[in-house]
Scaffold this motif. Structure first.
Motif, PDB file in Angstrom:
ATOM      1  N   GLN A 116       0.833  -1.205   0.000  1.00  0.00           N
ATOM      2  CA  GLN A 116       0.000   0.000   0.000  1.00  0.00           C
ATOM      3  C   GLN A 116       0.862   1.246   0.000  1.00  0.00           C
ATOM      4  OE1 GLN A 116      -3.672   0.067   2.364  1.00  0.00           O
ATOM      5  NE2 GLN A 116      -2.979   1.949   3.330  1.00  0.00           N
ATOM      6  N   VAL A 117       0.746   2.044  -1.064  1.00  0.00           N
ATOM      7  CA  VAL A 117       1.441   3.329  -1.090  1.00  0.00           C
ATOM      8  C   VAL A 117       0.787   4.260  -0.071  1.00  0.00           C
ATOM      9  CG1 VAL A 117       2.075   3.057  -3.517  1.00  0.00           C
ATOM     10  CG2 VAL A 117      -0.030   4.284  -2.921  1.00  0.00           C
ATOM     11  N   PRO A 118       1.530   5.249   0.456  1.00  0.00           N
ATOM     12  CA  PRO A 118       0.940   6.150   1.451  1.00  0.00           C
ATOM     13  C   PRO A 118      -0.269   6.925   0.934  1.00  0.00           C
ATOM     14  CG  PRO A 118       3.324   6.322   1.480  1.00  0.00           C
ATOM     15  CD  PRO A 118       2.970   5.485   0.283  1.00  0.00           C
ATOM     16  N   PHE A 150      -8.149   0.628   0.872  1.00  0.00           N
ATOM     17  CA  PHE A 150      -6.896   0.969   1.544  1.00  0.00           C
ATOM     18  C   PHE A 150      -7.057   0.658   3.018  1.00  0.00           C
ATOM     19  CE2 PHE A 150      -6.341   3.069  -2.403  1.00  0.00           C
ATOM     20  CZ  PHE A 150      -4.972   3.200  -2.596  1.00  0.00           C
ATOM     21  N   GLY A 151      -6.037   0.050   3.590  1.00  0.00           N
ATOM     22  CA  GLY A 151      -6.152  -0.418   4.964  1.00  0.00           C
ATOM     23  C   GLY A 151      -5.744   0.625   5.990  1.00  0.00           C
ATOM     24  N   PRO A 152      -6.161   0.420   7.238  1.00  0.00           N
ATOM     25  CA  PRO A 152      -5.817   1.329   8.323  1.00  0.00           C
ATOM     26  C   PRO A 152      -4.374   1.126   8.760  1.00  0.00           C
ATOM     27  CG  PRO A 152      -6.987  -0.548   9.194  1.00  0.00           C
ATOM     28  CD  PRO A 152      -6.951  -0.729   7.701  1.00  0.00           C
ATOM     29  N   PRO A 153      -3.856   1.965   9.663  1.00  0.00           N
ATOM     30  CA  PRO A 153      -2.518   1.685  10.208  1.00  0.00           C
ATOM     31  C   PRO A 153      -2.484   0.253  10.756  1.00  0.00           C
ATOM     32  CG  PRO A 153      -3.354   3.803  10.969  1.00  0.00           C
ATOM     33  CD  PRO A 153      -4.483   3.132  10.258  1.00  0.00           C
ATOM     34  N   ASN A 154      -1.488  -0.541  10.487  1.00  0.00           N
ATOM     35  CA  ASN A 154      -0.222  -0.148   9.908  1.00  0.00           C
ATOM     36  C   ASN A 154      -0.104  -0.435   8.407  1.00  0.00           C
ATOM     37  OD1 ASN A 154       1.095   0.937  12.214  1.00  0.00           O
ATOM     38  ND2 ASN A 154       1.383  -1.149  12.986  1.00  0.00           N
ATOM     39  N   TYR A 155      -1.200  -0.797   7.761  1.00  0.00           N
ATOM     40  CA  TYR A 155      -1.209  -0.756   6.298  1.00  0.00           C
ATOM     41  C   TYR A 155      -0.877   0.665   5.856  1.00  0.00           C
ATOM     42  CZ  TYR A 155      -2.943  -5.127   4.199  1.00  0.00           C
ATOM     43  OH  TYR A 155      -3.068  -6.388   3.698  1.00  0.00           O
ATOM     44  N   PHE A 189       7.682   6.808  16.332  1.00  0.00           N
ATOM     45  CA  PHE A 189       7.508   7.297  17.701  1.00  0.00           C
ATOM     46  C   PHE A 189       6.064   7.717  18.004  1.00  0.00           C
ATOM     47  CE2 PHE A 189      11.942   8.307  16.508  1.00  0.00           C
ATOM     48  CZ  PHE A 189      12.584   7.400  17.347  1.00  0.00           C
ATOM     49  N   SER A 190       5.473   8.564  17.168  1.00  0.00           N
ATOM     50  CA  SER A 190       4.107   9.011  17.452  1.00  0.00           C
ATOM     51  C   SER A 190       3.057   8.045  16.915  1.00  0.00           C
ATOM     52  CB  SER A 190       3.862  10.390  16.832  1.00  0.00           C
ATOM     53  OG  SER A 190       3.845  10.305  15.410  1.00  0.00           O
ATOM     54  N   ASN A 191       3.428   7.251  15.900  1.00  0.00           N
ATOM     55  CA  ASN A 191       2.508   6.320  15.233  1.00  0.00           C
ATOM     56  C   ASN A 191       1.332   7.036  14.578  1.00  0.00           C
ATOM     57  OD1 ASN A 191       2.311   3.573  14.535  1.00  0.00           O
ATOM     58  ND2 ASN A 191       0.616   3.273  15.963  1.00  0.00           N
ATOM     59  N   GLU A 192       1.508   8.296  14.248  1.00  0.00           N
ATOM     60  CA  GLU A 192       0.468   9.064  13.580  1.00  0.00           C
ATOM     61  C   GLU A 192       0.391   8.677  12.103  1.00  0.00           C
ATOM     62  OE1 GLU A 192      -1.830  11.505  14.550  1.00  0.00           O
ATOM     63  OE2 GLU A 192      -1.342  10.690  16.538  1.00  0.00           O
ATOM     64  N   PRO A 193      -0.806   8.441  11.569  1.00  0.00           N
ATOM     65  CA  PRO A 193      -0.932   8.125  10.141  1.00  0.00           C
ATOM     66  C   PRO A 193      -0.428   9.284   9.284  1.00  0.00           C
ATOM     67  CG  PRO A 193      -2.969   7.612  11.314  1.00  0.00           C
ATOM     68  CD  PRO A 193      -2.108   8.382  12.266  1.00  0.00           C
ATOM     69  N   VAL A 194       0.210   8.958   8.156  1.00  0.00           N
ATOM     70  CA  VAL A 194       0.749   9.996   7.276  1.00  0.00           C
ATOM     71  C   VAL A 194      -0.320  10.568   6.353  1.00  0.00           C
ATOM     72  CG1 VAL A 194       3.065   8.970   7.340  1.00  0.00           C
ATOM     73  CG2 VAL A 194       1.471   8.344   5.500  1.00  0.00           C
ATOM     74  N   ALA A 195      -1.504   9.960   6.319  1.00  0.00           N
ATOM     75  CA  ALA A 195      -2.602  10.454   5.493  1.00  0.00           C
ATOM     76  C   ALA A 195      -3.915  10.102   6.179  1.00  0.00           C
ATOM     77  CB  ALA A 195      -2.543   9.831   4.091  1.00  0.00           C
ATOM     78  N   ASN A 196      -4.992  10.735   5.720  1.00  0.00           N
ATOM     79  CA  ASN A 196      -6.320  10.463   6.248  1.00  0.00           C
ATOM     80  C   ASN A 196      -6.926   9.305   5.466  1.00  0.00           C
ATOM     81  OD1 ASN A 196      -9.403  10.810   6.050  1.00  0.00           O
ATOM     82  ND2 ASN A 196      -8.889  12.116   7.793  1.00  0.00           N
ATOM     83  N   LEU A 197      -7.243   8.222   6.143  1.00  0.00           N
ATOM     84  CA  LEU A 197      -7.676   6.998   5.470  1.00  0.00           C
ATOM     85  C   LEU A 197      -8.959   7.207   4.670  1.00  0.00           C
ATOM     86  CD1 LEU A 197      -7.346   3.992   4.884  1.00  0.00           C
ATOM     87  CD2 LEU A 197      -8.522   3.521   7.041  1.00  0.00           C
ATOM     88  N   TRP A 198      -9.943   7.895   5.243  1.00  0.00           N
ATOM     89  CA  TRP A 198     -11.188   8.132   4.515  1.00  0.00           C
ATOM     90  C   TRP A 198     -10.905   8.909   3.237  1.00  0.00           C
ATOM     91  CZ3 TRP A 198     -16.131   6.680   4.194  1.00  0.00           C
ATOM     92  CH2 TRP A 198     -16.992   7.479   3.425  1.00  0.00           C
TER      93      TRP A 198
END
Length: 258
Positions: free
Chosen positions: A176-178, A217-222, A228-237
Motif C-alpha cells: 500500500q502506497v501512502p 486501503f487499509g488502516p494503520p499499519n497498512y 515514535f508518534s505512530n500518527e498516520p501519514v494520510a487520512n484513510l477516509w
C-alpha cells in the motif's frame, strides 16, 4: 472505519458508494446490520477468512454468509504454506460448494493465502476453470518486489478470472502506497489502473452487468505511520474516497473502454 455502524453507514451512503464490503457480523448484530443495509439501500459484499481445517471453515462461513444475500463473497482462502495437493482438494471442494449454493465466490490474491503469488494462482486457475478471483494485485507487488514486469502471462490469466477488484495500489516494497495521488507513486497508480482497465474490458466482453470495486486501503499499519508518534501519514477516509473519485472519473472518460 471508526465510530458506530449507524455513523459509518450514513457516511458511506452520503459519499455515493453503492455498498459495503465487510466481514460477517456476529449473530447478535446480524439483524441490526441487515436493517442498516436496507435503510441506506446499500449492497453487501461479504468477506470470509478460512482457518484451521480450511475446507470445513470455508463451508461453515459460506453457509452463514449466504443468509445475508450478498452480491458476492470474497474469500481469503487456504494458506500459502499448504502443500499444493491440499490446495487442490480445498479449491475442488470450494468450487463444488459455490455451484451447489448458487453464490459467487471470489478468492482474493492475498499474502499468507494460497493465491499469494501470480504463479501459484495460475496453477490453481489452470486446474479449475470455474475459479474466480478478487484482484488485489498490490499484494503480489510486495511478494514479488516489483510491478510484476516478469509475470505478464500469469497476471493476464488472473485478469481473465477476476470478478471483483480491491483498488489498492501496491509498490515494490509494500502492499500500500501512502497516498495514490502522490506524484512519486504515479507509475504504480498507472500500472494498477491498466490492470483494472483490462479486468473491466474482459468483464464487458463477457456480458457482465457490472464490475464491483472496493477502494480498499487499509488502516494503520497498512497506512504508513510516523515513527515514535505512530500518527498516520494520510487520512484513510480521504485516501479511499480519492480512489473512488479517480475510478469514477476514469469510467466517465470511457478510458476503461479504450
Amino acid at each position: 472505519m471508526t465510530g458506530s455502524w449507524e455513523e459509518s453507514f450514513k457516511q458511506i451512503a452520503e459519499a455515493g458508494y453503492d455498498g459495503v464490503e465487510a466481514g460477517l457480523p456476529g449473530p447478535q448484530d446480524q439483524q441490526r446490520f441487515m436493517d442498516l443495509l436496507e435503510q441506506y439501500q446499500l449492497k453487501f459484499i461479504a468477506q470470509i477468512y478460512t482457518h484451521g481445517n480450511h475446507s470445513v471453515s470455508f463451508e461453515e462461513q459460506l453457509l452463514r454468509a449466504k443468509h445475508f444475500s450478498p452480491v458476492k463473497i470474497v474469500s481469503h482462502s487456504a494458506q500459502d504454506c499448504m502443500p499444493f495437493r491440499d490446495q487442490l482438494r480445498f479449491f475442488g471442494r470450494a468450487v463444488m460448494l459455490e455451484a451447489e449454493l448458487g453464490v459467487q465466490v471470489a478468492h482474493e490474491t492475498h499474502r499468507g493465502r494460497a493465491m499469494f503469488t501470480p504463479w501459484n494462482t495460475a496453477r490453481l486457475l489452470q486446474h479449475f476453470p470455474q475459479l474466480k478471483l478478487t484482484a488485489d494485485f498490490s499484494h503480489w507487488c510486495a511478494v514479488c518486489e516489483s510491478l510484476l514486469e516478469n509475470q505478464v502471462y500469469n497476471v493476464k490469466l488472473a485478469i481473465s478470472r477476476s470478478v471483483h477488484i480491491h483498488a489498492r495500489v501496491g509498490y515494490a516494497q509494500g502492499p500500500q502506497v501512502p497516498h495514490p495521488a502522490a506524484p512519486e507513486y504515479q507509475q504504480e497508480l498507472l500500472t494498477h489502473t491498466r490492470w483494472w482497465r483490462e479486468i473491466y474490458q474482459h468483464r464487458s466482453k463477457e456480458g457482465a452487468e457490472c464490475l464491483s470495486v472496493t477502494t480498499e486501503f487499509g488502516p494503520p499499519n497498512y497506512l504508513h505511520t510516523l515513527p515514535f508518534s505512530n500518527e498516520p501519514v494520510a487520512n484513510l477516509w480521504e485516501v479511499c474516497d480519492w480512489m473512488r473519485q479517480f475510478i469514477a472519473a476514469e469510467i466517465a472518460r470511457e478510458s476503461f473502454n479504450e
